[in-house]
Scaffold this active site. Structure first.
Site, short mmCIF file in Angstrom:
data_model
loop_
_atom_site.label_atom_id
_atom_site.label_comp_id
_atom_site.label_asym_id
_atom_site.label_seq_id
_atom_site.Cartn_x
_atom_site.Cartn_y
_atom_site.Cartn_z
N LYS A 53 -41.22 -16.54 36.74
CA LYS A 53 -40.86 -15.46 35.82
C LYS A 53 -41.99 -14.44 35.73
O LYS A 53 -41.76 -13.23 35.77
CB LYS A 53 -40.53 -16.03 34.43
CG LYS A 53 -39.19 -16.73 34.41
CD LYS A 53 -38.95 -17.54 33.14
CE LYS A 53 -37.64 -18.33 33.28
NZ LYS A 53 -37.37 -19.26 32.19
N GLN A 97 -40.25 -20.79 26.83
CA GLN A 97 -39.73 -21.68 27.87
C GLN A 97 -39.25 -22.99 27.24
O GLN A 97 -39.99 -23.65 26.51
CB GLN A 97 -40.82 -21.94 28.92
CG GLN A 97 -40.37 -22.79 30.08
CD GLN A 97 -39.27 -22.14 30.92
OE1 GLN A 97 -39.31 -20.94 31.22
NE2 GLN A 97 -38.26 -22.90 31.28
N ASP A 120 -33.69 -13.94 26.13
CA ASP A 120 -32.89 -15.09 26.57
C ASP A 120 -31.52 -15.07 25.89
O ASP A 120 -30.64 -15.87 26.24
CB ASP A 120 -33.61 -16.40 26.20
CG ASP A 120 -34.03 -17.18 27.43
OD1 ASP A 120 -33.58 -16.81 28.54
OD2 ASP A 120 -34.78 -18.16 27.28
#
Ligand code: NDP
Length: 288
Positions: A53, A97, A120
């Site tokens: 990422k 994460q 997200d």
């Protein structure tokens, strides 16, 4: 086979478009979009995801900020870091994460992310906006599915879409996005009866169950578009390999188009994280 949907190629195109837009923003005097990634602990798979990422966000021209906290970081420490990133004007997107270490209660951490920076798309606010058909930030993997579908489906209106799986991360948001595209949507799950028959009615079949090769070739209507979200590691002799939720070889013989695993939906997830970061940044900069 010509009916294979190339997710790797599509993801490259999405990233190239983002890089172009970032360059245009900078040329127009806007700040560089910033993505902050928070990693708690040392889970090896999470470390690989975070590395990818960070690398890909730098490649498209974002300012990439990586925060690593030790595995024994407290709930309060993680929360304070998220709150700090919420306030930081150089940060336009925040990604925590997952999974977090077991001693941390994940839900309040996700909810603490400002919805405008929730790249997200996992906060309740963004889930609600999606359900209500309003502008928010959409979870990355479902967004990736829709971008792949748009390339192969000339018109969604009235098509029967079956989504296998009802998770908050994939199934439900994919169903909402397909509904927004005017499909007639069925969400199937572990209690669904006559699953094969339900799937056979689908013009678009999205499988997100986490069961290797569960969807058989004869579950697929001839000509249907099949999007396989599943990522399952299976043992193959003395090696392991990744397979999807769909029996690819069998389904590819009947499907109009199908995503492979790997190389289908997977590469789209990070590309859509970057797309969401750009969207979030542009909204925060104003004028979009
Ligand atoms: P979850 O385990 O959260 O959800 C699985 C869903 O499948 C549930 O709704 C469950 O039903 C349903 N299900 C399970 N077994 C069956 C069955 N036998 N018949 C019918 N339905 C069933 O998984 P996720 O949604 O998080 O992930 C799904 C898959 O997608 C996984 O393989 C995961 O690794 C992969 N994935 C891939 C990503 C990517 O980047 N490509 C990103 C995220 C996930 P019920 O609700 O009734 O239990």
């Amino acid at each position: 086979m010509s009916n294979i949907i190339d997710g790797k190629k599509k993801a490259e195109q999405v990233r190239a478009d983002i890089a172009r837009e970032v360059a245009a923003l900078l040329a127009a005097g806007k700040p560089r979009p910033g993505l902050a990634v928070v990693l708690v602990g040392e889970d090896p798979a999470s470390q690989v995801y975070v590395r990818n990422k960070v690398r890909q966000s730098e490649e498209v021209g974002f300012h990439s900020i990586e925060h690593r906290l030790p595995a024994d970081a407290s709930q309060q420490q993680v929360l304070e870091l998220v709150q700090h990133l919420n306030r930081d004007p150089a940060v336009n997107g925040i990604l925590v994460q997952l999974p977090l270490p077991k001693h941390i209660d994940q839900a309040p951490i996700i909810e603490a992310i400002h919805p405008a920076k929730d790249v997200d798309g996992l906060t309740t606010v963004n889930a609600g906006l999606l359900t209500n058909g309003q502008q928010g930030l959409v979870p990355c993997t479902p967004l990736g599915c829709i971008l792949l579908l748009r390339d192969v489906v000339p018109s969604f209106a009235g098509l029967n879409a079956v989504v296998l799986g009802r998770s908050i991360l994939v199934g439900k948001p994919v169903a909402s996005l397909l509904l927004a595209e005017n499909c007639t949507v069925t969400i199937a799950h572990s209690r669904t009866r006559e699953l094969a028959e339900v799937c056979r009615a689908a013009d678009i079949l999205v499988a997100a169950v986490g069961r290797p090769k569960m969807v058989q070739g004869d579950w697929v209507k001839p000509g249907a578009i099949v999007i396989d979200v599943g990522i399952n590691r299976v043992q193959d002799g003395d090696k392991s390999r990744l397979v999807g939720d769909v029996d690819f070889e069998a389904a590819a013989k009947v499907a109009g188009a199908i995503t492979p695993v790997p190389g289908g939906v997977g590469p789209m997830t990070i590309a859509c994280l970057l797309a969401n970061t750009l969207t979030a940044a542009k909204r925060q900069f104003g004028g979009n």
